[in-house]
Design a protein around this motif. Structure first.
Motif, PDB file in Angstrom:
ATOM      1  N   PHE A  31       0.831  -1.201   0.000  1.00  0.00           N
ATOM      2  CA  PHE A  31       0.000   0.000   0.000  1.00  0.00           C
ATOM      3  C   PHE A  31       0.872   1.259   0.000  1.00  0.00           C
ATOM      4  CE2 PHE A  31      -2.176  -3.459   2.250  1.00  0.00           C
ATOM      5  CZ  PHE A  31      -3.202  -3.680   1.343  1.00  0.00           C
ATOM      6  N   SER A  32       1.902   1.245   0.842  1.00  0.00           N
ATOM      7  CA  SER A  32       2.863   2.349   0.808  1.00  0.00           C
ATOM      8  C   SER A  32       3.547   2.416  -0.545  1.00  0.00           C
ATOM      9  CB  SER A  32       3.930   2.165   1.895  1.00  0.00           C
ATOM     10  OG  SER A  32       3.401   2.361   3.175  1.00  0.00           O
ATOM     11  N   HIS A  33       3.849   1.246  -1.070  1.00  0.00           N
ATOM     12  CA  HIS A  33       4.568   1.178  -2.338  1.00  0.00           C
ATOM     13  C   HIS A  33       3.765   1.778  -3.481  1.00  0.00           C
ATOM     14  CE1 HIS A  33       5.965  -0.851  -6.059  1.00  0.00           C
ATOM     15  NE2 HIS A  33       7.133  -0.504  -5.559  1.00  0.00           N
ATOM     16  N   ARG A  34       2.446   1.608  -3.461  1.00  0.00           N
ATOM     17  CA  ARG A  34       1.601   2.244  -4.490  1.00  0.00           C
ATOM     18  C   ARG A  34       1.853   3.750  -4.531  1.00  0.00           C
ATOM     19  NH1 ARG A  34      -4.221  -0.397  -2.786  1.00  0.00           N
ATOM     20  NH2 ARG A  34      -4.047  -2.399  -3.907  1.00  0.00           N
ATOM     21  N   VAL A  35       1.891   4.338  -3.340  1.00  0.00           N
ATOM     22  CA  VAL A  35       2.064   5.792  -3.245  1.00  0.00           C
ATOM     23  C   VAL A  35       3.466   6.193  -3.696  1.00  0.00           C
ATOM     24  CG1 VAL A  35       2.020   7.768  -1.690  1.00  0.00           C
ATOM     25  CG2 VAL A  35       0.373   5.903  -1.384  1.00  0.00           C
ATOM     26  N   GLU A  36       4.469   5.441  -3.263  1.00  0.00           N
ATOM     27  CA  GLU A  36       5.841   5.745  -3.681  1.00  0.00           C
ATOM     28  C   GLU A  36       5.974   5.666  -5.197  1.00  0.00           C
ATOM     29  OE1 GLU A  36       9.346   4.952  -1.153  1.00  0.00           O
ATOM     30  OE2 GLU A  36       8.140   3.243  -0.466  1.00  0.00           O
ATOM     31  N   TRP A  37       5.360   4.657  -5.790  1.00  0.00           N
ATOM     32  CA  TRP A  37       5.406   4.483  -7.235  1.00  0.00           C
ATOM     33  C   TRP A  37       4.820   5.711  -7.934  1.00  0.00           C
ATOM     34  CZ3 TRP A  37       4.801  -1.075  -9.335  1.00  0.00           C
ATOM     35  CH2 TRP A  37       5.116  -1.138 -10.687  1.00  0.00           C
ATOM     36  N   ALA A  38       3.673   6.156  -7.463  1.00  0.00           N
ATOM     37  CA  ALA A  38       3.021   7.325  -8.063  1.00  0.00           C
ATOM     38  C   ALA A  38       3.888   8.576  -7.928  1.00  0.00           C
ATOM     39  CB  ALA A  38       1.655   7.550  -7.420  1.00  0.00           C
ATOM     40  N   LEU A  39       4.490   8.761  -6.765  1.00  0.00           N
ATOM     41  CA  LEU A  39       5.352   9.922  -6.554  1.00  0.00           C
ATOM     42  C   LEU A  39       6.559   9.883  -7.492  1.00  0.00           C
ATOM     43  CD1 LEU A  39       5.276  10.057  -2.647  1.00  0.00           C
ATOM     44  CD2 LEU A  39       4.347  11.801  -4.189  1.00  0.00           C
ATOM     45  N   LYS A  40       7.118   8.698  -7.679  1.00  0.00           N
ATOM     46  CA  LYS A  40       8.283   8.563  -8.548  1.00  0.00           C
ATOM     47  C   LYS A  40       7.915   8.795 -10.007  1.00  0.00           C
ATOM     48  CE  LYS A  40      10.708   5.476  -5.379  1.00  0.00           C
ATOM     49  NZ  LYS A  40      11.096   4.075  -5.073  1.00  0.00           N
ATOM     50  N   ALA A  53      -2.446  -0.451  -8.641  1.00  0.00           N
ATOM     51  CA  ALA A  53      -3.338  -1.056  -7.642  1.00  0.00           C
ATOM     52  C   ALA A  53      -3.112  -2.560  -7.525  1.00  0.00           C
ATOM     53  CB  ALA A  53      -4.790  -0.764  -7.987  1.00  0.00           C
ATOM     54  N   ALA A  54      -2.614  -3.168  -8.604  1.00  0.00           N
ATOM     55  CA  ALA A  54      -2.410  -4.626  -8.642  1.00  0.00           C
ATOM     56  C   ALA A  54      -1.029  -5.038  -8.166  1.00  0.00           C
ATOM     57  CB  ALA A  54      -2.634  -5.128 -10.066  1.00  0.00           C
ATOM     58  N   ASN A  55      -0.251  -4.113  -7.595  1.00  0.00           N
ATOM     59  CA  ASN A  55       1.140  -4.431  -7.268  1.00  0.00           C
ATOM     60  C   ASN A  55       1.280  -5.607  -6.303  1.00  0.00           C
ATOM     61  OD1 ASN A  55       0.254  -3.036  -4.972  1.00  0.00           O
ATOM     62  ND2 ASN A  55       2.172  -1.950  -4.676  1.00  0.00           N
ATOM     63  N   ALA A  56       0.357  -5.745  -5.347  1.00  0.00           N
ATOM     64  CA  ALA A  56       0.448  -6.845  -4.385  1.00  0.00           C
ATOM     65  C   ALA A  56       0.270  -8.191  -5.075  1.00  0.00           C
ATOM     66  CB  ALA A  56      -0.588  -6.675  -3.286  1.00  0.00           C
ATOM     67  N   ALA A  57      -0.631  -8.253  -6.052  1.00  0.00           N
ATOM     68  CA  ALA A  57      -0.839  -9.489  -6.798  1.00  0.00           C
ATOM     69  C   ALA A  57       0.381  -9.816  -7.652  1.00  0.00           C
ATOM     70  CB  ALA A  57      -2.078  -9.368  -7.682  1.00  0.00           C
ATOM     71  N   ALA A  58       1.049  -8.782  -8.142  1.00  0.00           N
ATOM     72  CA  ALA A  58       2.179  -8.997  -9.031  1.00  0.00           C
ATOM     73  C   ALA A  58       3.419  -9.487  -8.299  1.00  0.00           C
ATOM     74  CB  ALA A  58       2.496  -7.704  -9.783  1.00  0.00           C
ATOM     75  N   LYS A  97      -3.023 -23.828 -13.196  1.00  0.00           N
ATOM     76  CA  LYS A  97      -4.354 -23.334 -12.840  1.00  0.00           C
ATOM     77  C   LYS A  97      -4.624 -21.942 -13.411  1.00  0.00           C
ATOM     78  CE  LYS A  97      -5.290 -25.712  -8.450  1.00  0.00           C
ATOM     79  NZ  LYS A  97      -5.548 -25.523  -6.996  1.00  0.00           N
ATOM     80  N   PHE A  98      -3.601 -21.093 -13.395  1.00  0.00           N
ATOM     81  CA  PHE A  98      -3.791 -19.691 -13.767  1.00  0.00           C
ATOM     82  C   PHE A  98      -2.699 -19.238 -14.739  1.00  0.00           C
ATOM     83  CE2 PHE A  98      -5.104 -20.275  -9.267  1.00  0.00           C
ATOM     84  CZ  PHE A  98      -6.481 -20.159  -9.430  1.00  0.00           C
ATOM     85  N   PRO A  99      -2.682 -19.776 -15.954  1.00  0.00           N
ATOM     86  CA  PRO A  99      -1.595 -19.478 -16.897  1.00  0.00           C
ATOM     87  C   PRO A  99      -1.533 -18.016 -17.324  1.00  0.00           C
ATOM     88  CG  PRO A  99      -3.380 -20.665 -17.991  1.00  0.00           C
ATOM     89  CD  PRO A  99      -3.657 -20.715 -16.525  1.00  0.00           C
ATOM     90  N   ASN A 100      -2.683 -17.398 -17.523  1.00  0.00           N
ATOM     91  CA  ASN A 100      -2.693 -15.994 -17.979  1.00  0.00           C
ATOM     92  C   ASN A 100      -2.209 -15.061 -16.870  1.00  0.00           C
ATOM     93  OD1 ASN A 100      -3.869 -16.781 -20.486  1.00  0.00           O
ATOM     94  ND2 ASN A 100      -5.869 -16.831 -19.505  1.00  0.00           N
ATOM     95  N   PHE A 101      -2.658 -15.332 -15.659  1.00  0.00           N
ATOM     96  CA  PHE A 101      -2.215 -14.526 -14.524  1.00  0.00           C
ATOM     97  C   PHE A 101      -0.705 -14.646 -14.346  1.00  0.00           C
ATOM     98  CE2 PHE A 101      -1.000 -14.227 -10.062  1.00  0.00           C
ATOM     99  CZ  PHE A 101      -1.461 -12.964  -9.732  1.00  0.00           C
ATOM    100  N   CYS A 102      -0.179 -15.860 -14.422  1.00  0.00           N
ATOM    101  CA  CYS A 102       1.260 -16.069 -14.243  1.00  0.00           C
ATOM    102  C   CYS A 102       2.070 -15.365 -15.333  1.00  0.00           C
ATOM    103  CB  CYS A 102       1.574 -17.563 -14.219  1.00  0.00           C
ATOM    104  SG  CYS A 102       1.018 -18.402 -12.711  1.00  0.00           S
ATOM    105  N   ALA A 103       1.576 -15.403 -16.562  1.00  0.00           N
ATOM    106  CA  ALA A 103       2.274 -14.720 -17.649  1.00  0.00           C
ATOM    107  C   ALA A 103       2.288 -13.211 -17.414  1.00  0.00           C
ATOM    108  CB  ALA A 103       1.608 -15.052 -18.984  1.00  0.00           C
ATOM    109  N   TRP A 104       1.147 -12.679 -16.970  1.00  0.00           N
ATOM    110  CA  TRP A 104       1.068 -11.240 -16.664  1.00  0.00           C
ATOM    111  C   TRP A 104       2.005 -10.877 -15.523  1.00  0.00           C
ATOM    112  CZ3 TRP A 104      -0.623  -9.427 -11.871  1.00  0.00           C
ATOM    113  CH2 TRP A 104      -0.776  -8.033 -11.766  1.00  0.00           C
ATOM    114  N   ARG A 105       2.026 -11.703 -14.480  1.00  0.00           N
ATOM    115  CA  ARG A 105       2.874 -11.432 -13.323  1.00  0.00           C
ATOM    116  C   ARG A 105       4.358 -11.417 -13.709  1.00  0.00           C
ATOM    117  NH1 ARG A 105       2.724 -15.588  -8.379  1.00  0.00           N
ATOM    118  NH2 ARG A 105       3.648 -16.923  -9.983  1.00  0.00           N
ATOM    119  N   ASP A 106       4.759 -12.382 -14.523  1.00  0.00           N
ATOM    120  CA  ASP A 106       6.162 -12.440 -14.952  1.00  0.00           C
ATOM    121  C   ASP A 106       6.535 -11.210 -15.764  1.00  0.00           C
ATOM    122  OD1 ASP A 106       6.363 -14.851 -13.675  1.00  0.00           O
ATOM    123  OD2 ASP A 106       6.167 -16.065 -15.499  1.00  0.00           O
ATOM    124  N   GLU A 107       5.635 -10.791 -16.646  1.00  0.00           N
ATOM    125  CA  GLU A 107       5.880  -9.604 -17.461  1.00  0.00           C
ATOM    126  C   GLU A 107       5.941  -8.361 -16.577  1.00  0.00           C
ATOM    127  OE1 GLU A 107       6.348  -6.946 -20.663  1.00  0.00           O
ATOM    128  OE2 GLU A 107       6.593  -9.133 -20.572  1.00  0.00           O
TER     129      GLU A 107
END
Length: 217
Positions: A14-23, A154-159, A178-188
């Protein structure tokens, strides 16, 4: 020059979301590390309602809740847009941000609870991952359009955090079968050069979370 401070935890998504936006906006800020086991008078004063991090302090005024803060940063500071310009795309980005806010707490419960409560949390996470896997089919790169932005922050925790929590705890929720599309997105997401500079060190994050699980045992 604007006086910007962020009260948070370096390992918090959650903190990281804000830091990312500031950067992204190129805003210089002071980071104030909080101790949630012994909450500071500053945090209790700045966020008396929820008593949670992160809190952004801008010119002496406090803004709470990570997604609210990201929108505030986008509207307040010059620099690249974080929310899409198109009203429809902006609405979809907010939809996914709300989805992560509502479904995200089950992820924590699936790691830190035990027994029947943990199993219920796992089922909730599996349903969330199924929705995400379907949304990310056809090699979809981002949640909204072809540009990284609000929903992806917003999805940073999932990633990142989800995989680190799995390794730290030994509880496995995500598999490519189980979740091939999610895993591909996460790796990218994690390996994309434009994201790497904004993500915290995985090794440092893993060490911190391993320590937390050891204390909890």
């Amino acid at each position: 020059m604007a006086n910007v401070k962020l009260v948070g935890l370096w390992y918090s998504p959650f903190s990281h979301r804000v830091e990312w936006a500031l950067k992204i906006k190129g805003v210089k800020y002071e980071f104030i590390e909080e101790d949630l086991q012994n909450k500071s008078p500053l945090l209790l004063e700045l966020n008396p309602v929820y008593k949670k991090i992160p809190v952004l302090i801008h010119n002496g005024k406090s803004i709470c809740e990570s997604i609210v803060i990201v929108e505030y940063i986008d509207e307040t500071f010059e620099g690249p847009s974080i929310l899409p310009k198109d009203p429809y795309d902006r609405a979809i980005a907010r939809f996914w941000a709300k989805f992560f806010a509502e479904k995200g707490p089950a992820v924590g419960r699936s790691f830190f609870l035990k027994g029947e409560e943990q199993e219920k949390a796992k089922e909730e996470v599996y349903k969330m991952l199924k929705v995400l896997d379907n949304e990310l089919k056809d090699n979809k790169k981002y949640f909204v359009g072809d540009k990284f932005g609000f929903a992806d922050i917003a999805a940073n925790a999932a990633a990142l955090w989800l995989g680190v929590l799995e390794e730290a705890s030994g509880v496995v929720l995500v598999t490519s079968e189980k979740f091939p599309n999610f895993c591909a997105w996460r790796d990218e997401y994690i390996n994309c050069s434009e994201n790497k500079e904004y993500l915290p060190s995985r090794d440092e994050l893993l060490a911190k979370l391993k320590a937390r699980f050891q204390v909890a045992e």
